[in-house]
Write an enzyme that holds these catalytic residues in place. Sequence first.
Site, PDB file in Angstrom:
ATOM      1  N   PRO A  80      37.744  71.995  36.816  1.00  0.00           N
ATOM      2  CA  PRO A  80      38.135  71.761  38.211  1.00  0.00           C
ATOM      3  C   PRO A  80      38.726  70.377  38.412  1.00  0.00           C
ATOM      4  O   PRO A  80      38.342  69.418  37.742  1.00  0.00           O
ATOM      5  CB  PRO A  80      36.815  71.915  38.980  1.00  0.00           C
ATOM      6  CG  PRO A  80      35.753  71.580  37.981  1.00  0.00           C
ATOM      7  CD  PRO A  80      36.275  72.079  36.663  1.00  0.00           C
ATOM      8  N   ASP A  81      39.690  70.283  39.333  1.00  0.00           N
ATOM      9  CA  ASP A  81      40.207  68.970  39.696  1.00  0.00           C
ATOM     10  C   ASP A  81      39.380  68.425  40.851  1.00  0.00           C
ATOM     11  O   ASP A  81      38.306  68.941  41.164  1.00  0.00           O
ATOM     12  CB  ASP A  81      41.698  69.041  40.024  1.00  0.00           C
ATOM     13  CG  ASP A  81      41.988  69.917  41.249  1.00  0.00           C
ATOM     14  OD1 ASP A  81      41.030  70.398  41.877  1.00  0.00           O
ATOM     15  OD2 ASP A  81      43.171  70.117  41.562  1.00  0.00           O
ATOM     16  N   PHE A  82      39.873  67.398  41.508  1.00  0.00           N
ATOM     17  CA  PHE A  82      39.109  66.778  42.581  1.00  0.00           C
ATOM     18  C   PHE A  82      39.632  67.133  43.964  1.00  0.00           C
ATOM     19  O   PHE A  82      38.865  67.395  44.872  1.00  0.00           O
ATOM     20  CB  PHE A  82      39.107  65.245  42.410  1.00  0.00           C
ATOM     21  CG  PHE A  82      38.147  64.769  41.361  1.00  0.00           C
ATOM     22  CD1 PHE A  82      36.904  64.277  41.711  1.00  0.00           C
ATOM     23  CD2 PHE A  82      38.479  64.829  40.025  1.00  0.00           C
ATOM     24  CE1 PHE A  82      36.007  63.849  40.755  1.00  0.00           C
ATOM     25  CE2 PHE A  82      37.595  64.402  39.050  1.00  0.00           C
ATOM     26  CZ  PHE A  82      36.359  63.915  39.415  1.00  0.00           C
ATOM     27  N   ARG A  83      40.968  67.169  44.124  1.00  0.00           N
ATOM     28  CA  ARG A  83      41.524  67.181  45.473  1.00  0.00           C
ATOM     29  C   ARG A  83      42.076  68.514  45.958  1.00  0.00           C
ATOM     30  O   ARG A  83      42.460  68.634  47.110  1.00  0.00           O
ATOM     31  CB  ARG A  83      42.608  66.102  45.586  1.00  0.00           C
ATOM     32  CG  ARG A  83      42.015  64.708  45.518  1.00  0.00           C
ATOM     33  CD  ARG A  83      43.076  63.630  45.473  1.00  0.00           C
ATOM     34  NE  ARG A  83      42.457  62.319  45.545  1.00  0.00           N
ATOM     35  CZ  ARG A  83      41.877  61.717  44.517  1.00  0.00           C
ATOM     36  NH1 ARG A  83      41.850  62.297  43.336  1.00  0.00           N
ATOM     37  NH2 ARG A  83      41.303  60.535  44.666  1.00  0.00           N
TER      38      ARG A  83
ATOM     39  N   ASN B  67      42.873  62.131  32.564  1.00  0.00           N
ATOM     40  CA  ASN B  67      41.776  63.053  32.292  1.00  0.00           C
ATOM     41  C   ASN B  67      40.823  62.480  31.257  1.00  0.00           C
ATOM     42  O   ASN B  67      41.202  61.661  30.418  1.00  0.00           O
ATOM     43  CB  ASN B  67      42.319  64.397  31.816  1.00  0.00           C
ATOM     44  CG  ASN B  67      43.139  65.093  32.889  1.00  0.00           C
ATOM     45  OD1 ASN B  67      43.007  64.788  34.070  1.00  0.00           O
ATOM     46  ND2 ASN B  67      44.004  66.010  32.476  1.00  0.00           N
TER      47      ASN B  67
END
Length: 242
Positions: free
Chosen positions: A32-35, A103
């Site tokens: 998963p990313d953050f935004r 990353n």
Amino acid sequence: MTGTEKLQELIDRSARIVFFGGAGVSTESGIPDFRSVDGLYNQQYKYPPETIISHTFFTRRPEEFYEFYRAKMLAPDAKPNPAHLKLAEMEAAGRLSAVITQNIDGLHQAAGSREVLELHGSVHRNYCMDCRRFYDARFILASQGVPRCVCGGVVKPDVVLYEESLDGGTLERAVQEISACDLLIIGGTSLAVYPAAGLIRYCGGRIAVINKSATPMDGQADLLVQEPIGRVLGAIRVRAPR
């Protein structure tokens, strides 16, 4: 001409290519990313994720930090996707000088890339804060509570937490690579995290942006492709440099 075809043309015309990437490169590997809508910042936790992965929180509430870190920051089963693999292929063919990544998952190296500048560190490097003994990610996953070294010291991931500075040597090398390239491919990043995003200003060559959402560089890019990066890079044909 499609965005991928235009990117192919830019790559074929370039002698020194650098890739600058972010969390969107690894979302297609299940990380998963953050935004984004499904990102960590839009999930409900006792504390905001940016608070949990801060130096202050790590120092004051290490047990809760590691509970979140093991559950959300480590992805032991993740595999490189077509974007990682294509970049490694480009490097092996002499077309890509370096990967500069925000990353911490190590997937570029797992795909075969050798010249990887990790601006925010790596989950695969963990060190005792007292004696500096090295531990891998498996040690962190297998531990409980706050991981401890054989000497008794706390084992800390070699990742840059909020409130911590980026490694000066890595930043300097990233600036050198970006300054020397004639094509900078920016992929899978919203360019919202500084100081990493600020490195883009050192580029004097052409810029291609591959990102599903808007970035601050969209209006200045020579090419903008708003499609999944794995699909775009996966379709590129790698040719030997002229």
